[in-house]
Design a protein around this motif. Sequence first.
Motif, PDB file in Angstrom:
ATOM      1  N   SER A  51       1.145  -1.147   0.358  1.00 32.50           N
ATOM      2  CA  SER A  51       0.388   0.223  -0.054  1.00 32.50           C
ATOM      3  C   SER A  51       0.953   1.184  -0.389  1.00 32.50           C
ATOM      4  CB  SER A  51      -1.460   0.333   1.006  1.00 32.50           C
ATOM      5  OG  SER A  51      -0.143   0.095   2.474  1.00 32.50           O
ATOM      6  N   VAL A  52       2.276   0.937   0.279  1.00 32.64           N
ATOM      7  CA  VAL A  52       2.714   2.095   0.003  1.00 32.64           C
ATOM      8  C   VAL A  52       3.580   2.731  -0.693  1.00 32.64           C
ATOM      9  CG1 VAL A  52       4.961   3.342   1.659  1.00 32.64           C
ATOM     10  CG2 VAL A  52       3.191   1.858   2.877  1.00 32.64           C
ATOM     11  N   LEU A  53       4.343   1.793  -1.141  1.00 30.26           N
ATOM     12  CA  LEU A  53       4.631   1.141  -2.597  1.00 30.26           C
ATOM     13  C   LEU A  53       4.177   1.612  -4.129  1.00 30.26           C
ATOM     14  CD1 LEU A  53       6.908  -2.037  -2.651  1.00 30.26           C
ATOM     15  CD2 LEU A  53       7.973  -0.418  -2.827  1.00 30.26           C
ATOM     16  N   THR A  54       2.497   1.730  -4.029  1.00 31.92           N
ATOM     17  CA  THR A  54       1.606   2.062  -4.592  1.00 31.92           C
ATOM     18  C   THR A  54       0.986   3.510  -4.021  1.00 31.92           C
ATOM     19  OG1 THR A  54       0.181   0.462  -3.939  1.00 31.92           O
ATOM     20  CG2 THR A  54       0.977  -0.445  -5.611  1.00 31.92           C
ATOM     21  N   GLY A  55       1.331   4.196  -3.073  1.00 34.51           N
ATOM     22  CA  GLY A  55       0.408   5.250  -3.257  1.00 34.51           C
ATOM     23  C   GLY A  55      -0.544   5.662  -2.385  1.00 34.51           C
ATOM     24  N   LEU A  56      -0.853   4.026  -1.522  1.00 34.51           N
ATOM     25  CA  LEU A  56      -2.484   3.835  -1.502  1.00 34.51           C
ATOM     26  C   LEU A  56      -2.052   4.473   0.316  1.00 34.51           C
ATOM     27  CD1 LEU A  56      -3.806   1.007  -2.627  1.00 34.51           C
ATOM     28  CD2 LEU A  56      -4.433   3.130  -3.342  1.00 34.51           C
ATOM     29  N   ARG A  57      -0.907   4.620   0.761  1.00 39.52           N
ATOM     30  CA  ARG A  57      -1.053   5.210   1.916  1.00 39.52           C
ATOM     31  C   ARG A  57       0.168   5.455   2.150  1.00 39.52           C
ATOM     32  NH1 ARG A  57      -3.561  -0.464   4.019  1.00 39.52           N
ATOM     33  NH2 ARG A  57      -5.781   0.072   4.924  1.00 39.52           N
ATOM     34  N   ALA A  58       0.159   7.069   3.260  1.00 41.72           N
ATOM     35  CA  ALA A  58       1.875   7.635   3.118  1.00 41.72           C
ATOM     36  C   ALA A  58       2.261   6.964   4.798  1.00 41.72           C
ATOM     37  CB  ALA A  58       1.612   8.732   3.587  1.00 41.72           C
ATOM     38  N   PRO A  59       3.699   6.486   4.346  1.00 46.31           N
ATOM     39  CA  PRO A  59       4.665   5.876   5.755  1.00 46.31           C
ATOM     40  C   PRO A  59       4.541   7.190   6.346  1.00 46.31           C
ATOM     41  CG  PRO A  59       6.109   6.805   4.095  1.00 46.31           C
ATOM     42  CD  PRO A  59       4.508   6.521   3.178  1.00 46.31           C
ATOM     43  N   ASP A  60       4.298   6.342   8.212  1.00 50.56           N
ATOM     44  CA  ASP A  60       4.982   8.002   9.279  1.00 50.56           C
ATOM     45  C   ASP A  60       6.380   8.108   8.802  1.00 50.56           C
ATOM     46  OD1 ASP A  60       2.301   7.881   9.889  1.00 50.56           O
ATOM     47  OD2 ASP A  60       2.629   5.790  11.202  1.00 50.56           O
TER      48      ASP A  60
END
Length: 501
Positions: A51-60
């Motif tokens: 989800s982070v690699l595909t831009g669905l979530r931003a990492p903290d």
Amino acid sequence: MATTTPVAEARGITKRFGSTVALRGASIRVEAGQVHALVGRNGAGKSTLVSVLTGLRAPDEGEVAFGGEPAPRLADRAAWRRRVACVYQRSTIIPGLTVAENLFLNRYDRGRTGLIDWRTVHRRARELLETWSVDVDVRTPAGELDVERRQFVEIARALSFGARFVVLDEPTAQLDSAAIGRLFGRVDDLRRQGVAFLYISHHLHEVYELCDAVTVFRDARHVLTAPVAELSRSALVAAMTGDAAPGARRARGRPPGDAEVVLDVVGASLPGAYRDVSFRVRAGEVVGLAGAASSGRVAIAETVAGLRTAAAGAVLVAGSRPRPGSVPAALRAGVGFVPRDRHHQGLVPGMSVADNCTLTVPDRLGPAGFVDGRRRDAFARRMIANLAIKAPGPGTPVADLSGGNQQKVVLARALANDPRLLVLVDPTAGVDVRSKEFLLDKVEEVAGSGAGVLVASDELDDLRMCDRVLVVFQGRVVAEMTAGWHEHDLVAAMEGVDPDG
């Protein structure tokens, strides 16, 4: 030290959901033309990283880069699609649209009048599929495509945006061995053209067959990255589980030859699925139905469980003949069933763990069809403890559980009515290594208590616990192998190949 610029790289990724740390300082690096496996038990952090690699979530914390440049803003979806695409286990193709419409959704060519120029759309779709060697009629409704062709269309759609980094999430979960071979061939072709893949699978033999490198996550952390050729299977499993690789399955004493027959299939046929199938399962015996997904093994198991009706022949459970094609009748006869697809056939996602565990035993939960909540929850707590289901309590929504724990809930429901015959279809598909071992141990425990077990699977690990394996090919039982079979012989029979030919 690597000097090339990776197609995709995540560095020091931390992601929290409330008090839960889903990723802690995790990293991965994927090179151009590489098939890079990402493995780990359920809950290890794989889905969160995707989800982070595909831009669905931003990492903290941490950063993502593509081709050495920082990832786009989350809101810039077009920029993300040009860099990365994900082909999920559950297809994102819209079944009501044609292949061409799916390929260019929201990107249709328009003529001078502003109306969609379908001739141009179809031409571009054909050119795109020809470029990536996908043999599909662009006018075909996507709902008519099989799983294999849907995946190829999704990969072609991803590449049409310009992405050269594709995430494949459990791509073989619903494919038979021939389709898997074709998928691997297509991935290999694309790899040679510079496309990079992140390959997520619970099937470790696929990692060794297809992938160049493997990264292991465990407990939200990066554990190791290594070339596949330099990492033994035992070392890989140890990295995933945190301890030694599981050993061979325990030997069980075979049931006596005069044990009660709990399943007797006599001359069963179903046009288009299987024909003239006969076999028996005795109390305490584990019998496997091996074969490709299209071989007929699934249809045979579903007939026993009451989901299908044989056109000829008979199915007897413990001497009685339940009404064909009736799941309630099969349940009353003493059949417990774990279906092939837990998401669509095995669980009611909007209901709790307790409700899902007890769907087959409403008569035990209160008088006259009324459910006593306390009795239901007490029953569910026993099942949760017996199957080591990781859930805060019986009221937890089953959708909140990991894949392995969801499968345990499905098994709990199958065991709730103390079945005389347990029927399982692909029981460990899509679960992690530790959950797989636990589920197979539990199935052996059920057989040890005197129930008969029928396992329909093409997973060799599922079949190794069987006393006998019946091989189904093109709807017929073509071979029977006793425990101790050689992998080469079983796979050859499943594929319809004469190993001595």
